[in-house]
Design a protein around this motif. Sequence first.
Motif, PDB file in Angstrom:
ATOM      1  N   GLY A 106       0.807  -1.214   0.000  1.00 43.77           N
ATOM      2  CA  GLY A 106       0.000   0.000   0.000  1.00 43.77           C
ATOM      3  C   GLY A 106       0.838   1.261   0.000  1.00 43.77           C
ATOM      4  O   GLY A 106       0.323   2.361  -0.220  1.00 43.77           O
ATOM      5  N   THR A 107       2.141   1.102   0.242  1.00 44.13           N
ATOM      6  CA  THR A 107       3.062   2.245   0.252  1.00 44.13           C
ATOM      7  C   THR A 107       4.136   2.106  -0.809  1.00 44.13           C
ATOM      8  O   THR A 107       4.405   3.037  -1.566  1.00 44.13           O
ATOM      9  CB  THR A 107       3.720   2.396   1.629  1.00 44.13           C
ATOM     10  N   THR A 108       4.742   0.940  -0.883  1.00 45.42           N
ATOM     11  CA  THR A 108       5.802   0.723  -1.854  1.00 45.42           C
ATOM     12  C   THR A 108       5.829  -0.724  -2.310  1.00 45.42           C
ATOM     13  O   THR A 108       5.267  -1.610  -1.660  1.00 45.42           O
ATOM     14  CB  THR A 108       7.165   1.105  -1.260  1.00 45.42           C
ATOM     15  N   TRP A 109       6.467  -0.967  -3.443  1.00 49.27           N
ATOM     16  CA  TRP A 109       6.708  -2.313  -3.950  1.00 49.27           C
ATOM     17  C   TRP A 109       8.079  -2.771  -3.455  1.00 49.27           C
ATOM     18  O   TRP A 109       9.029  -1.994  -3.425  1.00 49.27           O
ATOM     19  CB  TRP A 109       6.699  -2.340  -5.465  1.00 49.27           C
ATOM     20  N   THR A 110       8.182  -4.044  -3.093  1.00 53.23           N
ATOM     21  CA  THR A 110       9.444  -4.616  -2.630  1.00 53.23           C
ATOM     22  C   THR A 110       9.751  -5.857  -3.455  1.00 53.23           C
ATOM     23  O   THR A 110       8.898  -6.745  -3.592  1.00 53.23           O
ATOM     24  CB  THR A 110       9.360  -5.011  -1.143  1.00 53.23           C
ATOM     25  N   LEU A 111      10.966  -5.924  -4.006  1.00 52.67           N
ATOM     26  CA  LEU A 111      11.398  -7.097  -4.755  1.00 52.67           C
ATOM     27  C   LEU A 111      11.679  -8.237  -3.782  1.00 52.67           C
ATOM     28  O   LEU A 111      12.512  -8.116  -2.890  1.00 52.67           O
ATOM     29  CB  LEU A 111      12.646  -6.784  -5.572  1.00 52.67           C
ATOM     30  N   VAL A 112      10.963  -9.349  -3.927  1.00 60.93           N
ATOM     31  CA  VAL A 112      11.134 -10.505  -3.060  1.00 60.93           C
ATOM     32  C   VAL A 112      12.152 -11.477  -3.638  1.00 60.93           C
ATOM     33  O   VAL A 112      13.005 -12.015  -2.936  1.00 60.93           O
ATOM     34  CB  VAL A 112       9.788 -11.224  -2.840  1.00 60.93           C
ATOM     35  N   SER A 113      12.067 -11.701  -4.949  1.00 65.29           N
ATOM     36  CA  SER A 113      12.972 -12.643  -5.603  1.00 65.29           C
ATOM     37  C   SER A 113      13.089 -12.304  -7.077  1.00 65.29           C
ATOM     38  O   SER A 113      12.094 -11.935  -7.714  1.00 65.29           O
ATOM     39  CB  SER A 113      12.452 -14.076  -5.446  1.00 65.29           C
ATOM     40  N   SER A 114      14.298 -12.428  -7.584  1.00 66.29           N
ATOM     41  CA  SER A 114      14.518 -12.182  -9.015  1.00 66.29           C
ATOM     42  C   SER A 114      14.329 -13.445  -9.841  1.00 66.29           C
ATOM     43  O   SER A 114      14.150 -13.386 -11.054  1.00 66.29           O
ATOM     44  CB  SER A 114      15.930 -11.633  -9.248  1.00 66.29           C
TER      45      SER A 114
END
Length: 326
Positions: free
Chosen positions: A285-293
Amino acid sequence: MITVWLVPTIRSTTIPTRVSPELTITTFCSALGALVNAQLAVGKKLYGELSNENWNQGFMQHYLARWLGISQGWDSPSWTQRTPNSGPPAARRLAQVRYDSARLVLFGGEDGSGYRGDTWVYDEWSGTQWVQAGGTQPSARARHAMSTWYGDVVNRTVGDGSGRVILFGGIGAGGRVADTWEWNSNTQAWTQKSPATSPSARSDAQACFDVKRGVVVLFGGETSGGRVGDTWEWDGTNWTQRSPVTSPSARSGHHMVYDEYRERVVMFGGEDGSGKLGDTWEYDGTTWTLVSSTGLTARSHGAAAFDGGIRVFGGLTTGGTRLSDT
């Protein structure tokens, strides 16, 4: 004596496990179901979002079986083909199906002769028939985005007790569109909305309902100018563009699901101008976070759903291979 806990909100990490060993799951569910119904009558809730309109012992047994690790018929790792006594819709691809709090709703797609603009509903509890909905319909299209939406996330309804499905965009005979439509589970009819702001016309975007915040989140898609990587939210009246500090790259044909346990939107894969993608992202709801490439085989246009965990099925690889993995 049967000991049962009732709490306003139960999460998967806090579910009590004290169950008498001699107690069968059916007996336990019956007893607990009766107690929960009494609590629901005074506004309590179990597992955050269960609806008192749709409450029944079968639903209760379904969730308890998951918590207790007991396999039920509809949880078994196999497919069962249904044979409805009416319908089914004509063969098609690139349609969308969502749950409206009472039944499954299917709209659009394309067949060998063009785009389709028909709506069909399916009663998942009886599993006996598809029924075509009448009335005003969105224009014929495919590759549109659809999402469940509830104003009241506790009861999975809107103020009038209905569930809703939001439809946005897609591509039809005249090109990509940017209209927003709302399906009402009570009237079983579509209404076109007129938001003050809206995402641009696009196809192959994805949308899902953020239960915690009560908004539909839409990301990406392909416009006439190429693929985009913007994030939008629908609050029941208007679309609002968000500006997260970090965002996934522009893409289309990706997979997006809301993780109800972790309260995050999860997105996987899709395609950009150079090929298929295999990265996984989360949005809070605030930012996107990369979990896995990396992880799953890079793909686009598969199917994804939340079922106590996130399930992905099939899709297309960079070389055009159709996958059938789960």
